[in-house]
Motif scaffolding. Structure first.
Motif, PDB file in Angstrom:
ATOM      1  N   UNK A   1       0.802  -1.165   0.089  1.00  0.00           N
ATOM      2  CA  UNK A   1       0.040  -0.218  -0.087  1.00  0.00           C
ATOM      3  C   UNK A   1       0.899   1.357  -0.090  1.00  0.00           C
ATOM      4  N   UNK A   2       2.126   1.381   0.717  1.00  0.00           N
ATOM      5  CA  UNK A   2       2.683   2.406   0.965  1.00  0.00           C
ATOM      6  C   UNK A   2       3.428   2.697  -0.172  1.00  0.00           C
ATOM      7  N   UNK A   3       3.982   1.588  -0.928  1.00  0.00           N
ATOM      8  CA  UNK A   3       4.769   1.796  -2.229  1.00  0.00           C
ATOM      9  C   UNK A   3       3.752   2.272  -3.303  1.00  0.00           C
ATOM     10  N   UNK A   4       2.530   1.731  -3.332  1.00  0.00           N
ATOM     11  CA  UNK A   4       1.497   2.136  -4.450  1.00  0.00           C
ATOM     12  C   UNK A   4       1.344   3.554  -4.313  1.00  0.00           C
ATOM     13  N   UNK A   5       0.655   3.943  -3.068  1.00  0.00           N
ATOM     14  CA  UNK A   5       0.595   5.240  -2.737  1.00  0.00           C
ATOM     15  C   UNK A   5       1.614   6.382  -2.997  1.00  0.00           C
ATOM     16  N   UNK A   6       2.834   5.837  -2.573  1.00  0.00           N
ATOM     17  CA  UNK A   6       3.979   6.693  -2.677  1.00  0.00           C
ATOM     18  C   UNK A   6       4.358   6.978  -4.210  1.00  0.00           C
ATOM     19  N   UNK A   7       4.338   5.847  -5.031  1.00  0.00           N
ATOM     20  CA  UNK A   7       4.609   6.071  -6.239  1.00  0.00           C
ATOM     21  C   UNK A   7       3.658   6.648  -7.207  1.00  0.00           C
TER      22      UNK A   7
END
Lengths: 250, 256
Positions: B237-243
């Motif tokens: 989730x964090x990777x998806x949101x960040x990117x």
């Protein structure tokens, strides 16, 4: 109950097979799935047709002989063996698909019977302990912590039916192999072969043509004895430990 | 000279030992192969290679995502960060050496991950040659899409390098100015689509991949399972949101 069965029929290992449709009438809700197949076979024999071949033995859910993928589920919709699955799990007029275990390492012998001797060869590779033969040793001679005994017992429950392989989209035997590795590697009696056991059993598993684990979790869901999925991680841990340490060979 | 019987016996048995051993245990005796050989020849070992290379790439993704967030602090900050990346480790290292060291680790990881994935997948498909007539969904979406998702991510990496590293397909292609280049990419419909689809694939891949890597490396157990699953979901989730915040920022005009 009246049911429509679609059963895999295959004369022998080399012959092509196909799903054949049969009607079964007079099925009681209290019959086991195998008794329902017995009813079908009695019908077939009376009509002069060849009965459906399927594996079974104790019919008590403890031997691991029965198999069958029922409507896409190994051992059918309940979490038990096919012999302990009752027709009350189905409703009148149902169409039920009955197929053999599907895996390259489990070739079909006839109809619903597959050759599961690959499991025997995995066990031969390391599913044993070295113990002095003779009279039974004093039970308290070797102390086993309660937690270890429970862990070993949980995994000793595996009856080697092969439902894990049948359910796995990769035809992997990781859950079966991990059950035996977990069972024996945690006990002091299994300690002398701790490294060779896991290395040899995993290597034999690969040689027999089973697939690898992609952790779909299908095996643990299908297992009638509830061997848990983390057993695979525990076997991986044992395997990596053995590779690191090197096996103690005689 | 006295004849030492036990000595002769021990010689004889030493010579015979391999044969005796071969008879006693029919399987896998004799010389032990190297650790590398054992790892690469075993399905469990090859999964270890996948797990370790996957975790290296995952660590890189977290760092990459955090670096990307500098885009929200203006062109100077992001471009200066890009400049620093090329001069990492100076004056001890020559210019670009630090960057290339990281690139080599990543290239080795990608190749090791892809080759073992290919070989393991072939083994898996061969192990289940006949499909069940009664079809049923097996495993969750993230698990089922690992192979195709991996291929999508692999193709995206090629596109991404051509777009923002070599600037071959970039509309702006202004060397040393990543801020302006990424603005150009995310101002096109295809740039946004490719990026967001690929990030969804990355997130799904990480969700099953992180937890699986933990199992393969033997870190999983019943007690830790919830924590590992939570970590896998959180990372995804964090990777998806960040990117994805970067193209969304450009689209909404927050980044311009």
């Amino acid at each position: 109950m009246k049911l429509t069965l679609r059963v895999w029929r295959q004369q022998n290992a080399d012959a092509p097979g196909a799903m054949v449709t049969y009607e079964v009438d007079g099925v009681s809700k209290d019959m086991s799935f195998l008794e329902m197949l017995d009813t079908l076979n009695e019908d077939l024999i009376l009509r002069g047709e060849e009965p459906v071949a399927f594996d079974h033995d104790c019919r008590e859910g403890i031997c691991g002989a029965c198999s069958l993928v029922i409507n896409g589920d190994a051992h059918g919709p309940e979490r038990t063996t096919t012999c302990q699955l009752h027709m009350r799990s189905f409703t009148d007029g149902d169409t039920i698909d009955v197929e053999p275990w599907r895996a390259a390492a489990f070739p079909v012998v006839k109809d619903l019977v597959v050759d599961r001797s690959a499991f025997d060869r995995i066990i031969q590779a390391g599913g044993y302990i070295t113990a002095p033969t003779g009279s039974a040793p004093e039970a308290h001679a070797t102390a086993v912590p309660k937690a270890d005994a429970d862990h070993a017992f949980e995994h000793a429950e595996c009856i080697g039916c092969g439902a894990c392989v049948a359910a796995c989209p990769n035809g992997s035997a990781m859950l079966f192999t991990s059950a035996k590795v977990n069972h024996l590697n945690v006990l002091p009696q299994g300690a002398p072969e701790r490294e060779t056991r896991v290395l040899d059993m995993v290597a034999t598993m690969d040689d027999e043509g089973f697939g690898g684990c992609t952790l779909t979790g299908e095996c643990a869901t299908a297992c009638p004895k509830g061997i848990p999925l983390p057993s695979i991680a525990a076997m991986n841990r044992e395997w990596l430990r053995a590779v690191r340490k090197g096996p103690r060979r005689p | 000279m006295p004849i030492n019987i036990s000595r002769i016996m021990s010689w004889t048995f030493r010579d015979l030992r391999p044969y005796l051993r071969g008879m006693a245990l029919a399987t896998r005796t004799g010389r032990r192969p190297s650790i590398t050989r054992t790892l690469w020849d075993s399905s469990v070992g090859k999964k270890t290679v996948m797990a370790v290379s996957g975790l290296i790439m995952l660590a890189y993704l977290v760092v990459h995502m955090l670096g990307n967030l500098k885009v929200f602090f203006g062109p100077e900050e992001l471009n200066a960060y890009g400049h620093w990346l090329r001069h990492m480790g100076e004056p001890f290292l020559h210019s670009h050496w630090g960057l290339w060291a990281a690139r080599i680790v990543l290239i080795v990881s990608v190749v090791a991950h892809a080759v073992s994935a290919y070989q393991l997948s072939r083994r898996d498909l061969k192990a289940r040659p006949v499909a069940y007539a009664h079809k049923r969904r097996r495993a969750g979406y993230a698990t089922r899409t690992m192979r195709w998702g991996g291929i999508i991510v692999g193709l995206f990496i090629v596109w991404h390098i051509l777009d923002l590293t070599t600037l071959t397909v970039n509309e702006r292609a202004w060397e040393g100015h990543p801020y302006q280049n990424l603005l150009a990419t995310f101002s096109t419909w295809y740039g946004n689509t490719i990026y967001i689809v690929a990030m969804a694939a990355v997130a799904l891949h990480v969700r099953h991949g992180f937890w699986s890597a933990a199992q393969t490396l033997g870190a999983g157990n019943a007690r830790r399972d919830k924590t590992l699953k939570f970590l896998a979901h959180a990372l995804a989730l964090v990777l998806f949101a960040g990117f994805v915040s970067v193209p969304v920022g450009v689209m909404t005009g927050v980044v311009s």
